[in-house]
Design an enzyme around this catalytic site. Structure first.
Site, PDB file in Angstrom:
ATOM      1  N   MET A  36      -8.178  -2.499  -0.499  1.00 45.01           N
ATOM      2  CA  MET A  36      -7.440  -1.115  -0.503  1.00 45.01           C
ATOM      3  C   MET A  36      -7.779  -0.339   0.633  1.00 45.01           C
ATOM      4  O   MET A  36      -8.897  -0.781   1.354  1.00 45.01           O
ATOM      5  CB  MET A  36      -8.030  -0.231  -1.677  1.00 45.01           C
ATOM      6  CG  MET A  36      -7.559  -0.835  -2.955  1.00 45.01           C
ATOM      7  SD  MET A  36      -8.393   0.141  -4.336  1.00 45.01           S
ATOM      8  CE  MET A  36      -7.296   1.492  -4.285  1.00 45.01           C
ATOM      9  N   ASP A  57       5.966  -3.673  -3.378  1.00 43.10           N
ATOM     10  CA  ASP A  57       4.931  -3.114  -2.927  1.00 43.10           C
ATOM     11  C   ASP A  57       3.960  -3.324  -4.392  1.00 43.10           C
ATOM     12  O   ASP A  57       4.375  -3.460  -5.333  1.00 43.10           O
ATOM     13  CB  ASP A  57       4.899  -1.611  -2.804  1.00 43.10           C
ATOM     14  CG  ASP A  57       3.354  -0.936  -2.352  1.00 43.10           C
ATOM     15  OD1 ASP A  57       2.923  -1.743  -1.536  1.00 43.10           O
ATOM     16  OD2 ASP A  57       3.509   0.038  -2.377  1.00 43.10           O
ATOM     17  N   GLU A  58       2.699  -3.242  -4.244  1.00 43.65           N
ATOM     18  CA  GLU A  58       1.691  -3.549  -5.224  1.00 43.65           C
ATOM     19  C   GLU A  58       1.979  -4.720  -6.250  1.00 43.65           C
ATOM     20  O   GLU A  58       1.773  -4.673  -7.342  1.00 43.65           O
ATOM     21  CB  GLU A  58       1.465  -2.229  -6.212  1.00 43.65           C
ATOM     22  CG  GLU A  58       1.206  -1.079  -5.412  1.00 43.65           C
ATOM     23  CD  GLU A  58      -0.226  -0.896  -5.036  1.00 43.65           C
ATOM     24  OE1 GLU A  58      -1.033  -1.687  -5.151  1.00 43.65           O
ATOM     25  OE2 GLU A  58      -0.847   0.207  -4.673  1.00 43.65           O
ATOM     26  N   GLN A  80       0.648  -7.382  -6.996  1.00 41.51           N
ATOM     27  CA  GLN A  80      -0.345  -8.056  -7.862  1.00 41.51           C
ATOM     28  C   GLN A  80      -0.557  -7.542  -9.043  1.00 41.51           C
ATOM     29  O   GLN A  80      -1.018  -7.901  -9.863  1.00 41.51           O
ATOM     30  CB  GLN A  80      -1.824  -7.578  -7.128  1.00 41.51           C
ATOM     31  CG  GLN A  80      -2.322  -6.137  -7.441  1.00 41.51           C
ATOM     32  CD  GLN A  80      -1.769  -5.332  -6.569  1.00 41.51           C
ATOM     33  OE1 GLN A  80      -1.222  -5.358  -5.572  1.00 41.51           O
ATOM     34  NE2 GLN A  80      -2.273  -3.803  -6.789  1.00 41.51           N
ATOM     35  N   CYS A 130     -17.751  -3.925   3.432  1.00 42.99           N
ATOM     36  CA  CYS A 130     -17.819  -5.273   4.073  1.00 42.99           C
ATOM     37  C   CYS A 130     -18.657  -6.019   3.192  1.00 42.99           C
ATOM     38  O   CYS A 130     -19.214  -5.745   2.269  1.00 42.99           O
ATOM     39  CB  CYS A 130     -18.494  -4.960   5.351  1.00 42.99           C
ATOM     40  SG  CYS A 130     -20.299  -4.667   5.297  1.00 42.99           S
TER      41      CYS A 130
HETATM   42 ZN   LIG Z   1     -20.864  -2.486   5.376  1.00 41.04          ZN
END
Ligand SMILES: [Zn+2]
Length: 203
Positions: A33, A104-105, A107, A193
């Site tokens: 996202m 779009d979208e 999924q 991350c």
């Molecule tokens: Zn991070």
């Protein structure tokens, strides 16, 4: 032994190869996202529009965060008119007049999107789809793995990690809801991350 290429080629002459079908391609735009997937999709649509190509833009009916008549990037910068689709088969009734199909979208659609995409490609029209590669639990999202394996081109985007500004791969849900599909924005999800995601999961 000498292999005659001439003979092999002549076998294929009996078929009428269509250059349209040959050049039709599936492009998948994916990532977490807030990685700019919809923005990239809109840019590609605009590019086709500027070349006078008609683009059929679709979105699943489930995604009503913004509007049922258009798609809008998260930064609300750019907007494009779109048709809301409840069942992927509806695309087969609509795509013939268009040069390109954009979804779009993607999924959020069930498995029936796969044969629809295949049929559009077989009819010689290119498709661009945009969708999340991973769900909130970092598991491959719905049909995305299959679409990516069918793709001629894949654009994989990253977002910026909320905690360390590193390259974000995950859409981490900050609420307690455990369904796969929970619509939300920055009130419910943060891009993370790998390291920050793992650290948060251990806690
Ligand atoms: Zn991070």
């Amino acid at each position: 032994m000498k292999i005659s290429q001439k003979k092999d080629v002549s076998i294929f002459r009996q078929f009428d190869f269509s250059s349209t079908v040959k050049n039709a391609k599936l492009t998948v735009i994916t990532g977490p996202m807030f990685s700019g997937k919809t923005k990239s999709l809109i840019q590609k649509i605009s590019k086709y529009n500027s070349k006078n190509k008609a683009v059929l833009v679709c979105q699943p009916k489930i995604d009503s965060r913004y509007s049922q008549h258009s798609i809008l990037s998260h930064d609300k910068d750019t907007e494009v008119e779109a048709v809301s689709i409840a069942n992927p088969a509806e695309i087969l009734d609509l795509f013939h007049k268009a040069n390109i199909v954009a979804i779009d979208e993607v999924q959020f659609f069930d498995n029936s999107i796969i044969p629809v995409v295949q049929e559009v490609l077989d009819a010689g029209k290119s498709i661009i789809v945009s969708g999340l590669d991973l769900d909130y639990a970092a598991k491959p999202f719905g049909t995305m793995p299959e679409l990516m394996s069918m793709a001629d081109e894949i654009e994989k985007l990253n977002s910026v990690c909320t905690f360390c500004s590193g390259r974000a791969r995950y859409s981490h849900r900050i609420t307690d809801e455990s369904e796969v599909v929970v619509l939300g924005e920055k009130d419910k999800y943060v891009p993370l991350c790998r390291q920050c995601y793992n650290e948060l999961k251990e806690k």
